[in-house]
Structure formats: C-alpha cells, structure tokens
Motif scaffolding. Structure first.
Motif, short mmCIF file in Angstrom:
data_model
loop_
_atom_site.label_atom_id
_atom_site.label_comp_id
_atom_site.label_asym_id
_atom_site.label_seq_id
_atom_site.Cartn_x
_atom_site.Cartn_y
_atom_site.Cartn_z
N VAL A 110 0.88 -1.09 0.10
CA VAL A 110 0.06 -0.07 -0.08
C VAL A 110 0.89 1.13 0.01
N LEU A 111 1.95 1.02 0.91
CA LEU A 111 3.02 2.54 1.09
C LEU A 111 3.62 2.58 -0.55
N ALA A 112 3.74 1.40 -1.21
CA ALA A 112 4.59 1.58 -2.55
C ALA A 112 3.49 1.89 -3.42
N VAL A 113 2.44 1.92 -3.36
CA VAL A 113 1.43 2.45 -4.38
C VAL A 113 1.24 3.69 -4.18
N ALA A 114 0.84 3.95 -3.05
CA ALA A 114 0.45 5.52 -2.49
C ALA A 114 1.69 6.42 -3.13
N MET B 255 -7.55 1.71 -10.39
CA MET B 255 -8.30 0.44 -9.91
C MET B 255 -7.14 -0.36 -8.93
N GLY B 256 -5.86 -0.12 -9.07
CA GLY B 256 -4.79 -0.49 -8.30
C GLY B 256 -5.00 0.23 -6.99
N ALA B 257 -5.26 1.77 -6.88
CA ALA B 257 -5.34 2.31 -5.78
C ALA B 257 -6.37 1.91 -5.14
N ALA B 258 -7.66 1.64 -5.60
CA ALA B 258 -8.94 1.17 -4.83
C ALA B 258 -8.68 -0.28 -4.41
N LEU B 259 -7.82 -1.25 -4.95
CA LEU B 259 -7.55 -2.54 -4.20
C LEU B 259 -6.64 -2.40 -3.04
N SER B 260 -5.47 -1.39 -3.31
CA SER B 260 -4.59 -1.20 -2.37
C SER B 260 -5.28 -0.47 -1.06
N LEU B 261 -6.29 0.12 -1.43
CA LEU B 261 -6.99 0.76 -0.15
C LEU B 261 -7.83 -0.44 0.69
N LEU B 262 -8.40 -1.12 -0.42
CA LEU B 262 -9.23 -2.23 0.31
C LEU B 262 -8.40 -3.08 1.24
N LEU B 263 -7.38 -3.54 0.79
CA LEU B 263 -6.36 -4.21 1.60
C LEU B 263 -5.86 -3.66 2.99
N LEU B 264 -5.60 -2.12 2.70
CA LEU B 264 -5.35 -1.38 3.89
C LEU B 264 -6.45 -1.24 4.80
N ALA B 265 -7.48 -1.28 4.26
CA ALA B 265 -8.81 -1.19 5.27
C ALA B 265 -8.81 -2.58 5.92
N VAL B 266 -8.71 -3.76 5.57
CA VAL B 266 -9.00 -4.84 6.13
C VAL B 266 -8.07 -5.13 7.08
N LEU B 267 -6.69 -4.89 6.64
CA LEU B 267 -5.83 -5.05 7.85
C LEU B 267 -5.86 -3.88 8.79
#
Lengths: 266, 288
Positions: A110-114, B255-267
C-alpha cells in the motif's frame, strides 16, 4: 511436556530456519553446471562468473549506493527525531510516536502504491530518486526505534557537566553527545542499510525499467531458469547483510572489552 | 527570544524533518490515492479525474477479487497459527535456557538479516524437481521419477512460515522474558503440576507477546506478493499480487489504488482492534 521435548522442538525450529539457507550456500560452491543437486565437486567458478556478469555487477552497485544513501538520510532524520523524543518533554508525545512509526503499520504494498501514484501525479516518475524516497520512508521507523532504545541508556549529566564548564551547546553536542551516540548511530545506519539492501516489495514498484537492485535481479533471474550464479549471488548477499551486523557486533564487543581492561588497569 | 522559548522550540526543530518526510511521503500519498481511486482509467489509457464509483464497485463486488481476498486471509491465518505452534515452544526454550542464551538469541536475530528473496528461493532447492528432497529419495530408491512438490498453496504457506517465524519467536520471547519465574515456583509450591502452572500462570502472562507476534505474522503475510510469485502456482495469487498486476502490468492505476486501499482497510481494522485491546506499545517492544 518435558524439557527434553521442548529442546528437541527448538532444535528442529532452528534447523527449519537455517537448513534451506545452508543449502543455498552449499550449492554456490557446487562445480556442476546446474544450480541444483547433485554436488559434483567444490568450485568457486560461480563466484568468478558473478564478477564477469555485467547485469549483476550493475545491480550490486545500485543496491550498495541506494543502501548507503538510505542509511545516511534515514539515520540523520532518525537520530534527530529520537533525540527530541528521548530528551524533551513534548506535548502529544504518543501521537507523534505513532505517526513516526506509521510506515511499519501500513502494508508495504500500500505504501508503495501510494508513493508511486502520488509522486507520478506530481511529475516525479519512476527513478532513483523515487527509490530513495521510498527506502527512506520505510527504514525511518526502524532507525527511530533502534536509536531510541540506545539513547535511553545515555546519561544526561555528562552533557550538563560540559555545559556548566563553559562549553557551548554546539561544542557539547559534537564533543560529548555525538561520541556517546556513535553506537546508536552505527546501529541505526546498519539497520537502515540492511533493510534497504534486502527490500524487494516496494522496490519492484518504484524501480525504473532497466534498473535492478540485487533482490530484483535475483527475482528476475528466478523467473527464467535456476542458474548457479543465483546461488553465488545469494551467498554474497548473505555475507553482506548478515556479515556486516555480525562484524559490527564483534567490533563493539571487542571495544567494550578493551575499555573494560583499560578501566581496570587504571 | 527567551531561553525557555528556545528550549521549547528545540525538540520541534529536531522532529520536523522526520515529521515532514512522513507526512509528505506517506500520509499525503495515502490520502491522495483515496481521491485517486474514484478517478477512472479511460479506454484510451489516460486517467480521468472525477467521482466515479466503478473501481470500488469492481473491487467490492467482483467474485474474482472477493475469492482472492478471502483466500489471502485464509493463507495468512493458517500461517499465523503454524508460526504460533512452531514458535511458542522455541521461544520458551530460549527464555528458559540455562546455557548459551546469547548464541540462541543471535541465531534468532540472524534470519532477519538474511534476505527475504534468498530465504524464499531456498525452498526451490529443497522441494524442486532437482532439489535436496527429490535427490535424496531417488538415491534411496523410494522414487524413480522426481515429483513436483512446489508451486502450490502449501509451499506458499511454507515459505511464509519460514519468513515470519522469527517475528513470532522474538515477540513471544520478549514477553516470556518479562514473566517472573518465581510465579511458576509459587504455583508449584501450592501444588500445581508443571503443566498446570504453565497453563494457568505463564501462558496467560505471555499472551500479549503471542498476540503481537500473531498480528505481525498476519499483516505481513497477508500483504505479500513475492512469496506466491516465487513459490506459488498460477492459481495461488494473493491479494497483493492483484495490486501489483493492476499497477505494473495493466497500468490501471485508479483500480490499483482502490484495491490497495481495500487491503489497507481490511488489515487496518485488525490493527485497530489490536490497538484497542492491547495497545501498539507491545508491538514496539518486540521491534525495538
């Protein structure tokens, strides 16, 4: 459960941890032209091949430069922040501590993407600079934790004594605080270097096309075929990332011993 | 300026570089991708700013994404349990060992310094078709043809356990080290068996360390894409592999931003639950 059973279990856990790594090191000196069993003899030919492989040498250079710069920047920032956290009574201390270690709490992907998308938006494209920014951000919390732990052990009264004897704050910092801080700075820098040198998760997002670090180079080589050079490269990496801290530990232990002896003979 | 005012300003001067770096390179970028996840990648390939729910709708309702998310959580959970079962007795041994404790601790720290990619790849030499296990079994005459043991869910879990076990052992060790051993003796003198005093005294007191190790194993395990890429088959992708695909391969950044935020939210929910009950301080004990 008896103690012998627990000991056996612990030995098995240690074997589980280290056997696979030992196999990599063992295969790196295998004379066979395939990077796998059986062993056909001992040879250093794959280390030689390593030093004739331009792609690998470039990756090694990139990793060493990136790791060193990351260590310098992270350690500088981390030591300053740790000084503030340990030496001063500041308001919102807990909130600030949490903010400073936030990069550990966010999954690295996530850090990498952001970071990638934000800097791309600002016009900073995939580059060495982006890699450096990325590595600084995820090594900084570790440096702060390590340096803080060491700082707590340094007594303040030595500094106060220097100041009361007429030293300026600057003089005090450079002649008293910094020498006392050296082990903490070294530990933080070494930690930042090894984390940066090992990183692959963020690096694969941030690296520009054509630029490889040692881990991404190994990752790319794994996708094609297992070549014995990978084992040699892996062994070299183990020597760098595990050998450096071990060496540091040995040196600091020897210095401490010498100091102790000097103290006794006085 | 008075001396007091200068004293009061000093820590902020020391802190400001770090705070600036973390704000600009972490906090602002994460907030930025929240906005960005509502933008849309058009068919020509550029990104159109606006407020579109398409990415989030896909991320939250697509069966493919949901299955992989659930599978990722399952793999992380199994990994965490295996790490706890393997790691607890080992940590107990280190904490209570009489002999060479320094060496045991050094060996415990050593894996942290050995590259993740090397440790992951090393399993290819153990389980691969020309790996140690196959070679040994062929030599012993158990099998005639090498069997492929790699590239499935089990090897992904194996690789993750190998990567994360030191985090578990270290955290449990730190909390066991803090348990006063005289408490066990007291329980023993009151008639408890060794096993009873462990279950009723030591184990409960070491739970914070077990929880901290568990959280680290779960969060780090659920966020990885390297282990499944190296040790998994084509069907063993984890959620972070989807993020990598969207960003690096398909170049669909929103799309990648949405998916990584979903992962961030769950964790993130997990981290918050942990913080509510145990506080993040425990986590830092093991790390520092």
């Amino acid at each position: 459960m008896g103690w012998p059973l627990i000991r056996l279990w612990a030995i098995l856990v240690y074997l589980f941890m280290f056997l696979p790594i030992a196999v990599v090191v063992l295969l790196s000196v295998n004379a066979s032209q395939f990077g796998a069993f059986p062993m056909t003899g001992l040879s250093l030919r794959w280390f030689e091949a390593l030093f004739n492989n331009d792609a690998i040498l470039r990756a090694l250079r990139t990793s060493l430069i990136l790791g060193s710069l990351t260590a310098v920047v992270s350690t500088t920032l981390g030591v300053l922040a740790s000084l503030a956290l340990v030496r001063y009574n500041i308001p919102f201390r807990n909130a600030i501590s949490t903010l400073l270690i936030a990069p550990i709490l966010v999954p690295e992907v996530v850090l990498a993407v952001a970071l990638l998308l934000f800097l791309q938006f600002l016009g900073i494209h995939k580059s060495f600079t982006l890699l450096l920014f990325g590595h600084v951000i995820f090594t900084l919390p570790f440096v702060i934790l390590v340096v803080q732990a060491r700082l707590v052990g340094i007594r303040r009264d030595v500094e106060e004594a220097a100041m009361s004897l007429g030293a300026s704050p600057m003089q005090t910092f450079f002649t008293i605080t910094l020498p006392l801080l050296t082990p903490a700075v070294a530990a933080g820098g070494l930690f930042a270097f090894t984390i940066s040198f090992d990183d692959i998760t963020g690096t694969l997002f941030w690296k520009p096309g054509g630029v490889e670090t040692v881990p991404t180079q190994i990752f790319a080589m794994l996708r094609n075929s297992i070549s014995p050079e990978i084992n040699a490269l892996g062994t070299l990496m183990i020597v760098i990332t595990a050998g450096l801290p071990l060496l540091g530990l040995a040196i600091s232990r020897r210095l401490a011993l010498r100091r102790e002896r000097a103290g006794q003979s006085e | 300026m008075s001396i007091e005012a200068r004293e009061a300003r000093q820590p902020w001067i020391l802190l400001s570089p770090s705070l600036a770096v973390i704000t600009l390179l972490l906090i602002v970028p994460v907030l930025f991708i929240v906005v960005y996840s509502f933008w849309l990648r058009t068919s020509v390939g550029d990104v159109q700013p606006g407020f579109f729910l398409d990415n989030w709708q896909d991320a939250l309702t697509d069966r493919f994404f949901r299955d992989i998310l659930l599978n990722t959580l399952k793999i992380a959970a199994i990994t965490t349990v295996v790490c706890a079962l393997m790691g607890y007795p080992a940590a107990y041994f280190i904490a209570r060992a009489k002999g060479n404790k320094a060496l045991l601790l050094l060996l415990l720290m050593l894996p942290f310094w050995i590259s993740y990619i090397i440790r992951t790849m090393s399993w290819i030499y153990i389980l691969g078709t020309s790996g140690a296990l196959n070679t040994a079994m062929e030599w012993l005459g158990i099998i005639n043809e090498p069997i492929q043991m790699l590239y499935n869910e089990t090897t992904v879990i194996l690789g993750l356990v190998h990567f994360l076990l030191p985090f578990m052992v270290l955290n449990v060790y730190v909390s066991l080290e803090g348990v006063d051993t005289t408490l066990e003796d007291a329980a023993g003198s009151l008639g408890a068996t060794k096993w009873q005093s462990f279950l009723q005294v030591t184990l409960p007191l070491s739970l914070p360390g077990l929880a901290a190790g568990g959280l680290l194993c779960f969060v780090l395990g659920a966020g990885t894409y390297i282990t499944p890429a190296v040790l998994g088959g084509p069907r063993d992708a984890m959620f972070a592999n989807l993020v990598f695909e969207a960003i690096i391969t398909q170049l669909n950044w929103p799309m990648g931003a949405a998916l990584s935020l979903l992962l961030l939210a769950v964790l993130g929910v997990l981290v918050m639950v942990y913080n509510h009950f145990l506080g993040l301080g425990q986590l830092m004990k093991g790390l520092g």
